[in-house]
Motif scaffolding. Structure first.
Motif, PDB file in Angstrom:
ATOM      1  N   VAL A   1      -8.793   4.015   9.122  1.00  0.00           N
ATOM      2  CA  VAL A   1      -8.055   3.274   8.811  1.00  0.00           C
ATOM      3  C   VAL A   1      -7.505   2.521   8.271  1.00  0.00           C
ATOM      4  O   VAL A   1      -6.301   2.038   8.123  1.00  0.00           O
ATOM      5  N   LEU A   2      -8.058   1.477   7.715  1.00  0.00           N
ATOM      6  CA  LEU A   2      -8.085   0.591   6.696  1.00  0.00           C
ATOM      7  C   LEU A   2      -7.790   1.160   5.137  1.00  0.00           C
ATOM      8  O   LEU A   2      -6.799   0.785   4.491  1.00  0.00           O
ATOM      9  N   HIS A   3      -8.617   2.405   4.738  1.00  0.00           N
ATOM     10  CA  HIS A   3      -8.365   3.466   3.724  1.00  0.00           C
ATOM     11  C   HIS A   3      -6.862   3.677   3.780  1.00  0.00           C
ATOM     12  O   HIS A   3      -6.270   3.190   2.577  1.00  0.00           O
ATOM     13  N   ARG A   4      -6.860   4.009   4.691  1.00  0.00           N
ATOM     14  CA  ARG A   4      -5.266   4.034   5.578  1.00  0.00           C
ATOM     15  C   ARG A   4      -4.231   3.373   5.350  1.00  0.00           C
ATOM     16  O   ARG A   4      -2.615   3.317   4.218  1.00  0.00           O
ATOM     17  N   GLU A   5      -4.153   2.326   5.346  1.00  0.00           N
ATOM     18  CA  GLU A   5      -2.872   1.262   5.417  1.00  0.00           C
ATOM     19  C   GLU A   5      -3.038   0.087   3.614  1.00  0.00           C
ATOM     20  O   GLU A   5      -2.014   0.023   3.462  1.00  0.00           O
ATOM     21  N   LEU A   6      -4.457   1.065   3.482  1.00  0.00           N
ATOM     22  CA  LEU A   6      -4.881   0.016   1.584  1.00  0.00           C
ATOM     23  C   LEU A   6      -4.163   0.904   0.547  1.00  0.00           C
ATOM     24  O   LEU A   6      -3.792   1.041  -0.155  1.00  0.00           O
ATOM     25  N   GLY A   7      -3.729   2.803   1.354  1.00  0.00           N
ATOM     26  CA  GLY A   7      -3.006   2.987   0.337  1.00  0.00           C
ATOM     27  C   GLY A   7      -1.794   3.172   0.113  1.00  0.00           C
ATOM     28  O   GLY A   7      -1.107   3.504  -0.804  1.00  0.00           O
ATOM     29  N   ARG A   8      -1.111   2.633   1.275  1.00  0.00           N
ATOM     30  CA  ARG A   8       0.221   2.178   1.545  1.00  0.00           C
ATOM     31  C   ARG A   8       0.556   1.130   0.845  1.00  0.00           C
ATOM     32  O   ARG A   8       1.397   1.039   0.160  1.00  0.00           O
ATOM     33  N   VAL A   9      -0.021   0.378   0.722  1.00  0.00           N
ATOM     34  CA  VAL A   9      -0.015  -1.235  -0.296  1.00  0.00           C
ATOM     35  C   VAL A   9      -0.045  -0.035  -1.455  1.00  0.00           C
ATOM     36  O   VAL A   9       0.452  -0.889  -2.468  1.00  0.00           O
ATOM     37  N   LEU A  10      -1.139  -0.083  -2.065  1.00  0.00           N
ATOM     38  CA  LEU A  10      -1.249   0.890  -3.327  1.00  0.00           C
ATOM     39  C   LEU A  10       0.368   1.658  -3.798  1.00  0.00           C
ATOM     40  O   LEU A  10       0.732   1.147  -5.172  1.00  0.00           O
ATOM     41  N   ALA A  11       0.517   2.481  -2.563  1.00  0.00           N
ATOM     42  CA  ALA A  11       1.603   3.164  -2.982  1.00  0.00           C
ATOM     43  C   ALA A  11       2.667   2.600  -3.277  1.00  0.00           C
ATOM     44  O   ALA A  11       3.702   2.519  -3.817  1.00  0.00           O
ATOM     45  N   GLY A  12       3.194   0.533  -2.482  1.00  0.00           N
ATOM     46  CA  GLY A  12       3.741   0.143  -2.952  1.00  0.00           C
ATOM     47  C   GLY A  12       3.773  -0.498  -4.352  1.00  0.00           C
ATOM     48  O   GLY A  12       4.296  -0.373  -5.036  1.00  0.00           O
ATOM     49  N   LEU A  13       2.958  -1.328  -4.454  1.00  0.00           N
ATOM     50  CA  LEU A  13       2.515  -1.961  -5.736  1.00  0.00           C
ATOM     51  C   LEU A  13       2.755  -0.163  -6.841  1.00  0.00           C
ATOM     52  O   LEU A  13       3.114  -1.210  -7.942  1.00  0.00           O
ATOM     53  N   ASP A  14       2.852   0.646  -6.748  1.00  0.00           N
ATOM     54  CA  ASP A  14       3.189   2.299  -7.797  1.00  0.00           C
ATOM     55  C   ASP A  14       4.682   2.305  -8.358  1.00  0.00           C
ATOM     56  O   ASP A  14       4.951   2.720  -8.347  1.00  0.00           O
ATOM     57  N   GLY A  15       5.560   1.311  -6.666  1.00  0.00           N
ATOM     58  CA  GLY A  15       7.150   1.884  -6.523  1.00  0.00           C
ATOM     59  C   GLY A  15       6.953   2.465  -5.866  1.00  0.00           C
ATOM     60  O   GLY A  15       8.509   2.830  -5.501  1.00  0.00           O
TER      61      GLY A  15
ATOM     62  N   LEU B   1      -6.518  -0.261  -6.344  1.00  0.00           N
ATOM     63  CA  LEU B   1      -6.302  -2.014  -6.047  1.00  0.00           C
ATOM     64  C   LEU B   1      -6.418  -3.595  -7.212  1.00  0.00           C
ATOM     65  O   LEU B   1      -5.093  -3.474  -7.175  1.00  0.00           O
ATOM     66  N   ASP B   2      -7.559  -2.921  -7.038  1.00  0.00           N
ATOM     67  CA  ASP B   2      -7.715  -4.145  -8.329  1.00  0.00           C
ATOM     68  C   ASP B   2      -7.012  -4.045  -9.755  1.00  0.00           C
ATOM     69  O   ASP B   2      -6.459  -5.061 -10.326  1.00  0.00           O
ATOM     70  N   VAL B   3      -7.275  -2.804 -10.362  1.00  0.00           N
ATOM     71  CA  VAL B   3      -7.152  -2.785 -11.722  1.00  0.00           C
ATOM     72  C   VAL B   3      -4.914  -2.553 -11.594  1.00  0.00           C
ATOM     73  O   VAL B   3      -5.026  -3.343 -11.976  1.00  0.00           O
TER      74      VAL B   3
END
Length: 205
Positions: free
Chosen positions: A139-153, A15-17
Motif C-alpha cells: 500500500v505504501l509503495h503504491r502511494e509513493l509511486g504517486r508521489v514519484l509520478a508527481g515529481l516527474d510531472g 524518490l531520494d534521487v
C-alpha cells in the motif's frame, strides 16, 4: 534498506534521487502522518517502513478491520458529518442494519468482499478492495509511486497540464508530489488560461 520488499526499496531510492534533483521538501513529501492518512496505515507503521524496518506480519482480517476504521474516522473528520449519520448512509448503501454498519465502521466486524467493495466506492477509494487487503509495504509503495509520478510531472505525459505547458512554452511544471486527477488538471489548466488571458489584455492596454 535490504530488509524492505524490493519494489518499495527501489521506489524510495528513486524518490531520494528525484528529491535531490528537484530540491523538493523531503520532510513534506515523506511526512509519515500525511502518508498514514492517505493509506489508512498507522503512522508508526509508515515511519518504520520509511526507515527501512522489516514489515510486521499481520492477518488479512486484522488489517482490513483496522483500515476500514481508519478510513471511516478520516471521512468523518473531513466531511464534518456525525459518525451516526455516516453509519446510516453506509447501512443504506450496503442494505444492512445501522448497528451492523456501526460494527463494521468501528472495525469490530469483518466485512465480506461485496460489502468491502461497496465501502471502497462509498469512501471514494480508487484502489478498491486491495486498499484494505494488501500488505502495508504494498500500500505504501503504491502511494509513493504517486508521489514519484508527481515529481516527474505526473504519470500522464499527455494530460491537460502538460498540453497547457507545452502550448505556452513553460519549461517546468512541478506539482510537488500532489495528486491531481485528469479532471482537476483540466480545471487548473482552464484557470491558468484565464489568468494568462487577463495578463495579455492588460499588456495591450
Amino acid at each position: 534498506m535490504s530488509s524492505l520488499p524490493g519494489a518499495l526499496a527501489e521506489t524510495l531510492a528513486r524518490l531520494d534521487v528525484r528529491i535531490a534533483q528537484t530540491g523538493a521538501d523531503r520532510s513534506r513529501l515523506l511526512d509519515a502522518g500525511a502518508l498514514a492518512e492517505r493509506t489508512a496505515l498507522g503512522e508508526d507503521e509508515v515511519r518504520a517502513l520509511l526507515d527501512g524496518d522489516t514489515p510486521v506480519a499481520d492477518r488479512v482480517d486484522d488489517r482490513v478491520r483496522r483500515r476500514v476504521r481508519a478510513v471511516h474516522e478520516a471521512y468523518v473528520a473531513r466531511s464534518g458529518k456525525r459518525a451516526g449519520e455516516v453509519g446510516r448512509e453506509v447501512a443504506e448503501r450496503l442494505s444492512i442494519s445501522p448497528e451492523w454498519a456501526r460494527q463494521l465502521l468501528l472495525g469490530r466486524k469483518m466485512p465480506n468482499v461485496p460489502d468491502l467493495t461497496e465501502l471502497a466506492e462509498f469512501f471514494g477509494i480508487e484502489d478498491g478492495v486491495r486498499f484494505f487487503t494488501d500488505p502495508a509495504a504494498t500500500v505504501l509503495h503504491r502511494e509513493l509511486g504517486r508521489v514519484l509520478a508527481g515529481l516527474d510531472g505526473g504519470a500522464d505525459d499527455d494530460g491537460p497540464l502538460v498540453e497547457f505547458a507545452t502550448r505556452h512554452g513553460i519549461v517546468t511544471l512541478a506539482l510537488r508530489g500532489q495528486r491531481l486527477t485528469p479532471r482537476k488538471q483540466e480545471a487548473l489548466a482552464v484557470m491558468l488560461e484565464g489568468l494568462l488571458g487577463i495578463d495579455d489584455e492588460e499588456a495591450r492596454r
